[in-house]
Design an enzyme around this catalytic site. Structure first.
Site, PDB file in Angstrom:
ATOM      1  N   HIS A 115       0.652  -1.357   0.181  1.00 10.26           N
ATOM      2  CA  HIS A 115      -0.036   0.008   0.224  1.00 10.26           C
ATOM      3  C   HIS A 115       0.713   1.554   0.151  1.00 10.26           C
ATOM      4  CE1 HIS A 115       0.956  -0.117   4.294  1.00 10.26           C
ATOM      5  NE2 HIS A 115       0.505   0.431   4.175  1.00 10.26           N
ATOM      6  N   HIS A 179       4.580   8.494  13.540  1.00  9.51           N
ATOM      7  CA  HIS A 179       3.332   7.393  13.929  1.00  9.51           C
ATOM      8  C   HIS A 179       4.388   5.865  14.334  1.00  9.51           C
ATOM      9  CE1 HIS A 179       4.617   6.579   9.539  1.00  9.51           C
ATOM     10  NE2 HIS A 179       3.842   5.533   9.621  1.00  9.51           N
TER      11      HIS A 179
HETATM   12  O1  LIG Z   1       3.271  -7.344   9.964  1.00  7.93           O
HETATM   13  C1  LIG Z   1       2.866  -6.341   9.467  1.00  7.93           C
HETATM   14  O2  LIG Z   1       2.278  -6.610  10.659  1.00  7.93           O
HETATM   15  C2  LIG Z   1       2.801  -5.078   9.112  1.00  7.93           C
HETATM   16  C3  LIG Z   1       2.004  -4.045   8.933  1.00  7.93           C
HETATM   17  C4  LIG Z   1       1.774  -3.107   8.313  1.00  7.93           C
HETATM   18  O3  LIG Z   1       1.340  -3.095   7.190  1.00  7.93           O
HETATM   19  C5  LIG Z   1       0.946  -1.791   8.956  1.00  7.93           C
HETATM   20  C6  LIG Z   1       1.043  -0.660   8.088  1.00  7.93           C
HETATM   21  C7  LIG Z   1       1.007   0.731   8.301  1.00  7.93           C
HETATM   22  C8  LIG Z   1       1.630   1.872   7.559  1.00  7.93           C
HETATM   23  O4  LIG Z   1       1.914   1.579   6.720  1.00  7.93           O
HETATM   24  C9  LIG Z   1       2.028   2.923   8.335  1.00  7.93           C
HETATM   25  O5  LIG Z   1       1.044   3.138   9.089  1.00  7.93           O
HETATM   26  O6  LIG Z   1       2.212   4.238   7.648  1.00  7.93           O
HETATM   27 FE   LIG Z   2       3.206   2.636   6.364  1.00  6.66          FE
END
Ligand SMILES: O=C(O)CCC(=O)/C=C/C=C(\O)C(=O)O
Ligand SMILES: [Fe+2]
Length: 314
Positions: A115, A179
């Site tokens: 993402h 964050h």
């Molecule tokens: O392995 C995991 O649990 C990854 C979790 C995850 O993809 C979190 C993403 C959060 C962000 O992209 C963000 O807050 O920037």
């Molecule tokens: Fe991220």
């Protein structure tokens, strides 16, 4: 004007744990305006700096920087899946040029992205496949991390290459600001997760992916209730950072160590290296001025959420 920049926080939590409708409307308005400015610029090429969250890059080989000469988005959370249209010859030329500049840029002909890459392409361009894109991974979670200085130098080397193209270039930075969502750390995980972080997580079984996503969603729900459950957001630092970028004071970031940045604003704040690289790229292409600054801490998304554009003026 030959270059336009937009940096935007991303969040996998959109649609899962959302803020009040008025905040959502405000953010959507900011994104629509940025999208309109980008459309008016009419870019011919996109350079996208973004991080990964153990979906494409693992501890089998973890480069600080990697240019995708081919790239595919996996479609985690609700982001789009599919192939990114990377112009192969141009990406290869870019990699050679940056390496000749003294920056050790890894390359991947089959880069897997999440993402972090997909969301800005969807929100700002309307999809993964709208324009040719040079996707540049900057490691923002898996220590040891690149620092601000090398990241700035990467951006400058990219900018010098892009200046030779005679194209309207859109430079995007994805992630940040303050964050710290729950992202696994190699030193703290159990044997199963260690194996995942070492590379077996590249094709995650659906039930495990669901569990992983639920963990982030539940952490966000708890954070909304009690902001002591995760590292706090830091609007003061976030705003100072945006001001430094607006004012072209990029070298001042060099003095901030990675340990300091984690302590000030949370361990995922290193995603702002994508903003630093994007601004350094723009700065190497000419004088610039910023516009469209927006910031709001959004606990529902575990994010100091920011948006900032800039354009070359010569
Ligand atoms: O392995 C995991 O649990 C990854 C979790 C995850 O993809 C979190 C993403 C959060 C962000 O992209 C963000 O807050 O920037
Ligand atoms: Fe991220």
């Amino acid at each position: 004007m030959n270059a336009y920049l937009h940096c935007l926080s991303h969040t996998p939590l959109v649609g899962y744990v959302d803020p009040a409708q008025e905040v959502l409307d405000e953010v959507n308005g900011v994104i629509s305006e940025a999208r309109a400015r980008i459309a008016a610029f009419d870019p011919e090429l996109v350079v996208l700096f973004a991080p990964d969250h153990y979906n494409g890059f693992f501890y089998d080989v973890m480069p600080p920087f990697c240019l995708g000469i081919g790239a595919t988005s996996i479609g985690d959370f609700s982001s789009a899946a599919g192939v990114l249209p990377v112009p192969t010859a141009l990406a290869e030329a870019c990699a050679h040029s940056v390496m000749k500049s003294g920056i050790d840029l890894a390359v991947s002909y089959c880069m897997q992205v999440d993402h972090g890459f997909a969301q800005p392409l969807e929100l700002l361009l309307g999809g993964l496949d709208k324009l040719p894109v040079l996707p540049v991974f900057i490691n923002g979670v898996a220590t040891p991390l690149p620092g601000f200085q090398r990241t700035r130098m990467l951006g400058e080397a990219m900018g010098r290459f892009l200046s030779t193209l005679n194209k309207r270039v859109l430079i995007l930075g994805s992630g940040g600001l303050s964050h710290q969502p729950p992202v696994p750390e190699l030193a703290k995980v159990d044997a199963h997760m260690r194996d995942r972080l070492l590379g077996s997580g590249k094709q995650l079984p659906p039930d495990e992916r669901e569990l992983r996503q639920r963990r982030v969603i539940e952490a966000a729900e708890r954070f909304v209730e009690d902001q002591k459950t995760l590292h706090p957001l830091n609007p003061i630092w976030d705003n100072q950072f945006m001001t430094l970028l607006e004012q072209g004071r990029l070298t001042e970031l060099d003095a901030i160590s990675n340990e300091e940045l984690s302590a000030i604003a949370g361990k995922s704040t290193h995603e702002v290296k994508t903003w630093a690289a994007a601004f350094a790229t723009l700065a190497a292409m000419g004088r610039y001025r910023a516009e469209g600054r927006y910031y709001r801490p959004i606990p529902e998304w575990i994010a100091g959420f920011g948006s900032l554009s800039a354009m070359t003026t010569n």
